[in-house]
Design a protein around this motif. Structure first.
Motif, PDB file in Angstrom:
ATOM      1  N   ASP A  25      -8.326  -0.352  -5.450  1.00 11.64           N
ATOM      2  CA  ASP A  25      -7.195   0.385  -4.888  1.00 11.64           C
ATOM      3  C   ASP A  25      -7.411   1.896  -5.050  1.00 11.64           C
ATOM      4  O   ASP A  25      -8.445   2.360  -5.525  1.00 11.64           O
ATOM      5  CB  ASP A  25      -5.881  -0.059  -5.537  1.00 11.64           C
ATOM      6  CG  ASP A  25      -4.711  -0.058  -4.569  1.00 11.64           C
ATOM      7  OD1 ASP A  25      -4.689   0.812  -3.679  1.00 11.64           O
ATOM      8  OD2 ASP A  25      -3.816  -0.911  -4.697  1.00 11.64           O
ATOM      9  N   VAL A  26      -6.414   2.670  -4.658  1.00 11.47           N
ATOM     10  CA  VAL A  26      -6.506   4.133  -4.758  1.00 11.47           C
ATOM     11  C   VAL A  26      -6.167   4.566  -6.180  1.00 11.47           C
ATOM     12  O   VAL A  26      -5.477   3.850  -6.902  1.00 11.47           O
ATOM     13  CB  VAL A  26      -5.570   4.809  -3.738  1.00 11.47           C
ATOM     14  CG1 VAL A  26      -6.036   4.503  -2.328  1.00 11.47           C
ATOM     15  CG2 VAL A  26      -4.119   4.357  -3.929  1.00 11.47           C
ATOM     16  N   PRO A  27      -6.615   5.760  -6.618  1.00 13.98           N
ATOM     17  CA  PRO A  27      -6.451   6.153  -8.019  1.00 13.98           C
ATOM     18  C   PRO A  27      -5.026   6.095  -8.546  1.00 13.98           C
ATOM     19  O   PRO A  27      -4.802   5.635  -9.680  1.00 13.98           O
ATOM     20  CB  PRO A  27      -7.006   7.582  -8.039  1.00 13.98           C
ATOM     21  CG  PRO A  27      -8.041   7.589  -6.969  1.00 13.98           C
ATOM     22  CD  PRO A  27      -7.485   6.712  -5.885  1.00 13.98           C
ATOM     23  N   TYR A  28      -4.024   6.540  -7.777  1.00 12.97           N
ATOM     24  CA  TYR A  28      -2.676   6.578  -8.339  1.00 12.97           C
ATOM     25  C   TYR A  28      -2.116   5.170  -8.580  1.00 12.97           C
ATOM     26  O   TYR A  28      -1.271   4.972  -9.458  1.00 12.97           O
ATOM     27  CB  TYR A  28      -1.736   7.397  -7.458  1.00 12.97           C
ATOM     28  CG  TYR A  28      -1.440   6.830  -6.083  1.00 12.97           C
ATOM     29  CD1 TYR A  28      -0.455   5.868  -5.902  1.00 12.97           C
ATOM     30  CD2 TYR A  28      -2.141   7.268  -4.966  1.00 12.97           C
ATOM     31  CE1 TYR A  28      -0.186   5.342  -4.648  1.00 12.97           C
ATOM     32  CE2 TYR A  28      -1.874   6.754  -3.702  1.00 12.97           C
ATOM     33  CZ  TYR A  28      -0.900   5.796  -3.545  1.00 12.97           C
ATOM     34  OH  TYR A  28      -0.627   5.286  -2.313  1.00 12.97           O
ATOM     35  N   MET A  29      -2.600   4.178  -7.840  1.00 10.90           N
ATOM     36  CA  MET A  29      -2.133   2.809  -8.064  1.00 10.90           C
ATOM     37  C   MET A  29      -2.644   2.253  -9.395  1.00 10.90           C
ATOM     38  O   MET A  29      -2.058   1.331  -9.965  1.00 10.90           O
ATOM     39  CB  MET A  29      -2.574   1.914  -6.912  1.00 10.90           C
ATOM     40  CG  MET A  29      -1.901   2.220  -5.583  1.00 10.90           C
ATOM     41  SD  MET A  29      -0.118   1.928  -5.610  1.00 10.90           S
ATOM     42  CE  MET A  29      -0.069   0.137  -5.704  1.00 10.90           C
ATOM     43  N   ARG A  30      -3.737   2.824  -9.883  1.00 13.45           N
ATOM     44  CA  ARG A  30      -4.311   2.343 -11.146  1.00 13.45           C
ATOM     45  C   ARG A  30      -3.468   2.749 -12.345  1.00 13.45           C
ATOM     46  O   ARG A  30      -3.723   2.309 -13.468  1.00 13.45           O
ATOM     47  CB  ARG A  30      -5.737   2.871 -11.299  1.00 13.45           C
ATOM     48  CG  ARG A  30      -6.652   2.424 -10.181  1.00 13.45           C
ATOM     49  CD  ARG A  30      -7.990   3.139 -10.213  1.00 13.45           C
ATOM     50  NE  ARG A  30      -8.680   3.030  -8.920  1.00 13.45           N
ATOM     51  CZ  ARG A  30      -9.681   3.785  -8.538  1.00 13.45           C
ATOM     52  NH1 ARG A  30     -10.153   4.726  -9.375  1.00 13.45           N
ATOM     53  NH2 ARG A  30     -10.223   3.639  -7.348  1.00 13.45           N
ATOM     54  N   LEU A  31      -2.466   3.596 -12.125  1.00 13.42           N
ATOM     55  CA  LEU A  31      -1.576   4.024 -13.196  1.00 13.42           C
ATOM     56  C   LEU A  31      -0.378   3.100 -13.354  1.00 13.42           C
ATOM     57  O   LEU A  31       0.470   3.314 -14.219  1.00 13.42           O
ATOM     58  CB  LEU A  31      -1.087   5.451 -12.924  1.00 13.42           C
ATOM     59  CG  LEU A  31      -2.169   6.522 -12.786  1.00 13.42           C
ATOM     60  CD1 LEU A  31      -1.526   7.850 -12.418  1.00 13.42           C
ATOM     61  CD2 LEU A  31      -2.970   6.650 -14.078  1.00 13.42           C
ATOM     62  N   LEU A  32      -0.301   2.072 -12.509  1.00 12.25           N
ATOM     63  CA  LEU A  32       0.878   1.215 -12.493  1.00 12.25           C
ATOM     64  C   LEU A  32       0.699   0.007 -13.412  1.00 12.25           C
ATOM     65  O   LEU A  32      -0.086   0.040 -14.348  1.00 12.25           O
ATOM     66  CB  LEU A  32       1.188   0.796 -11.058  1.00 12.25           C
ATOM     67  CG  LEU A  32       1.485   1.954 -10.083  1.00 12.25           C
ATOM     68  CD1 LEU A  32       1.818   1.416  -8.700  1.00 12.25           C
ATOM     69  CD2 LEU A  32       2.612   2.839 -10.604  1.00 12.25           C
ATOM     70  N   HIS A  33       1.424  -1.045 -13.138  1.00 13.56           N
ATOM     71  CA  HIS A  33       1.544  -2.185 -14.033  1.00 13.56           C
ATOM     72  C   HIS A  33       0.250  -2.996 -14.126  1.00 13.56           C
ATOM     73  O   HIS A  33      -0.654  -2.871 -13.296  1.00 13.56           O
ATOM     74  CB  HIS A  33       2.696  -3.087 -13.589  1.00 13.56           C
ATOM     75  CG  HIS A  33       2.654  -3.490 -12.148  1.00 13.56           C
ATOM     76  ND1 HIS A  33       2.178  -2.689 -11.148  1.00 13.56           N
ATOM     77  CD2 HIS A  33       3.027  -4.641 -11.531  1.00 13.56           C
ATOM     78  CE1 HIS A  33       2.264  -3.304  -9.995  1.00 13.56           C
ATOM     79  NE2 HIS A  33       2.771  -4.492 -10.200  1.00 13.56           N
ATOM     80  N   ARG A  34       0.213  -3.856 -15.123  1.00 15.56           N
ATOM     81  CA  ARG A  34      -0.975  -4.642 -15.431  1.00 15.56           C
ATOM     82  C   ARG A  34      -1.188  -5.788 -14.437  1.00 15.56           C
ATOM     83  O   ARG A  34      -2.219  -6.459 -14.490  1.00 15.56           O
ATOM     84  CB  ARG A  34      -0.870  -5.221 -16.850  1.00 15.56           C
ATOM     85  CG  ARG A  34      -0.811  -4.170 -17.938  1.00 15.56           C
ATOM     86  CD  ARG A  34      -0.547  -4.783 -19.307  1.00 15.56           C
ATOM     87  NE  ARG A  34      -1.593  -5.705 -19.703  1.00 15.56           N
ATOM     88  CZ  ARG A  34      -1.510  -6.482 -20.778  1.00 15.56           C
ATOM     89  NH1 ARG A  34      -0.419  -6.460 -21.540  1.00 15.56           N
ATOM     90  NH2 ARG A  34      -2.503  -7.310 -21.080  1.00 15.56           N
ATOM     91  N   GLU A  35      -0.237  -6.012 -13.555  1.00 18.54           N
ATOM     92  CA  GLU A  35      -0.311  -7.120 -12.605  1.00 18.54           C
ATOM     93  C   GLU A  35      -0.675  -6.660 -11.187  1.00 18.54           C
ATOM     94  O   GLU A  35      -0.584  -7.436 -10.239  1.00 18.54           O
ATOM     95  CB  GLU A  35       1.029  -7.870 -12.576  1.00 18.54           C
ATOM     96  CG  GLU A  35       1.382  -8.572 -13.871  1.00 18.54           C
ATOM     97  CD  GLU A  35       1.866  -7.639 -14.980  1.00 18.54           C
ATOM     98  OE1 GLU A  35       1.737  -7.994 -16.162  1.00 18.54           O
ATOM     99  OE2 GLU A  35       2.381  -6.533 -14.657  1.00 18.54           O
TER     100      GLU A  35
END
Length: 545
Positions: free
Chosen positions: A445-455
């Protein structure tokens, strides 16, 4: 095995009283205060073998009591000296891999509350009810975990998640592992004997220790063959109709024609998009003029097991069920509707303890299996049944009850593929289970999505879970690692496609794709041929063992 030192804490209060009492048990087994021990009727039993130890705590109170917290700390666990630690994530989608003991697992720290609420990012994980440390050496999981040193592990696991979920938390500072058990959501009556927590500690190789753990917990896998075949999701997502599925079925039949599948069963699975979520028996008449039974019948005629997707405990906000039966929807202690997902038009959770809801679930599950003819049910977003403790049940009890309701609603020979489910609740209850997040059409995914939840959706993280949870396959269910891609319209390198395919082949119990195989080039067909042959041979060898 060496003695396991533990300390215990149980807090409770008498019904009708607001002041709490606490019982502590030290590592010598001395419980204090004596008056509270007698009042609660606490007893602890221990059992040992050469490779395991179990401990069970029960109460039999003198008066009506409310238990408010239960915890056990396993001391001198050499957390710091271990090579790695594995703590099983709450959901089948939650990232679950071996990590360094000083690593951290992020929750939703730093994600704006407005974003969490808008997209309901806290629904599928344990964010609503488990403290998220986010600190190095403060990792946690649910149900079980293990410490690794070389090829040996020390596994700690709850023996009864059906009575309440158990958080397994490391403490590098104390060199300990802490178990935090969900207490009962009801009054424990005077004279009632109730086991409040039970756990096992097992040692050996991971295969041996996990086998011992599941044996002690009384968990056995439901018998079923491994699966190969097709799912419509990653080709069309929700944009499906009669003609598209007819073409998909034709192409899938052509791909598998004349192949030796050994012990494997071929499946054709219709995914989301045929009806509004919740309105399962009312598929879109314009897009599916011949209904959904058509595809089950046609798949069988072509030699495939027919499969279909449902999210049985959710209703889309725009669904007829939500509009016509608002009294079926789950509400929290403040009387507010419980938001279960940000997908579709948004979704509410059903109250699975209401008799009318249970009858509704039995009805549509019966229609899909007995009337339409589907044998494999991919059941998704199952965490919706246990978002809020209610009906005098805690989350673990609600999840176990809801899964048993699903099983009781269908013919005995129906196969389940559970998804979006609190993982340990699925042990022994399903033929197949997803063991990672959804793959994506790119790597991570894109970098900012990697800051979200573990699922979150991620091919990279799904692949990591396929490896991290490989020890589950064939023991508690067959692992569903999600699909592989060989097509060229995804943002994956050739090496990444091959890595995903290889892991699915060697570590999973299902080998599915959503690709249009007609569009594969020669190299893709050759890679698939090799993978299918290896998957069949692997399963044939497993049968011989």
């Amino acid at each position: 095995m060496r003695p396991v030192k533990t300390s215990w804490s149980i807090r409770y209060r008498l019904e009708g009283r607001s002041d709490e009492s606490q019982i502590t048990v030290d590592d010598q087994g001395i419980a204090r205060p004596v008056a509270a021990v007698r009042e609660l009727g606490l007893s602890i039993r221990r059992r040992e073998g050469w490779d395991y130890c179990t401990k069970r705590a029960s109460i039999c109170p003198a008066g009506d009591v409310i238990v408010t917290s239960i915890s056990v700390t396993l001391l001198e666990m050499d957390v710091v000296g271990s090579d790695s630690i594995f703590l099983s994530g709450y959901n089948s989608w939650t990232d679950s891999v071996e990590r360094h003991p000083l690593a951290r697992t992020r929750g939703l720290q730093g994600v704006p509350t407005a974003l969490v609420n808008r997209w309901v990012l806290d629904n599928s994980g344990d964010y609503r009810f488990v403290e998220q440390s986010g600190l190095p050496g403060g990792q946690h999981g649910v149900g079980y975990g293990y410490l690794r040193s070389g090829d040996q592990v020390l596994l700690v696991g709850s023996l009864n998640e059906d009575s309440g979920f158990t958080v397994v938390r490391e403490s590098v500072r104390d060199n300990a592992v802490r178990l935090e058990k969900e207490p009962p959501e009801r009054v424990v009556q005077a004279g009632e004997e109730l086991e409040v927590i039970s756990f096992a500690v097992c040692e050996g190789t991971l295969t041996h220790a996990f086998d011992r753990y599941t044996s002690l917990a009384g968990i056995t896998r439901r018998d079923c063959p491994p699966l190969v075949g097709y799912s419509s999701w990653y080709r069309h997502y929700g944009d499906i109709d009669h003609d598209k599925l007819v073409e998909d079925l034709r192409g899938t039949a052509e791909l598998y024609r004349g192949r030796d599948l050994g012990p494997c069963a071929p499946v054709f699975q219709v995914d989301d998009g045929y009806a509004l979520v919740g309105d399962w028996t009312s598929p879109d008449a314009k897009r599916f003029p011949e209904g959904m039974a058509f595809f089950a019948q046609r798949a069988r005629e072509l030699g495939f097991v027919p499969g279909i997707w449902l999210a049985p405990f959710l209703v889309e906000k725009e669904s007829a069920v939500a509009a016509e039966h608002p009294e079926w929807l789950l509400r929290n202690a403040e009387g507010e509707l419980v938001s279960a997902a940000g997908n579709w038009s948004g979704a509410w959770a059903l109250d699975t303890r209401k008799p009318e809801v249970r009858d509704h679930i039995r009805h549509f599950m019966g229609v899909v299996t007995r009337e339409w003819g589907y044998k494999l049910l991919k059941l998704d977003f199952l965490f919706g049944a246990c978002l809020e403790p209610h009906g005098q049940m805690n989350r673990g009890q609600l999840m176990a009850d809801a899964l048993d309701l699903l099983r009781d609603s269908v013919p005995e020979d129906t196969w389940f593929d559970l998804c979006g489910v609190p993982l340990v609740s699925a042990f022994g209850r399903t033929e197949f289970c997803r063991i990672g997040c959804d793959v994506g059409l790119d790597w991570d995914d894109v970098p900012y999505m990697r800051l979200l939840h573990r699922e979150r959706v991620s091919t990279k993280r799904s692949l990591a879970n396929t490896r991290g949870r490989a020890h589950l396959d064939g023991v508690v269910f067959r692992n569903d690692p999600d699909v592989f891609f060989l097509r060229d319209d995804v943002q994956l390198t050739d090496a990444q496609r091959l890595e995903l395919l290889t892991a699915d082949t060697m570590l999973g119990g299902m080998l599915l794709t959503s690709d249009n195989a007609d569009a594969w080039d020669v190299g893709a067909h050759e890679a698939f041929d090799r993978a299918l042959k290896a998957f069949v041979e692997k399963e044939q060898e497993a049968d011989l063992r």
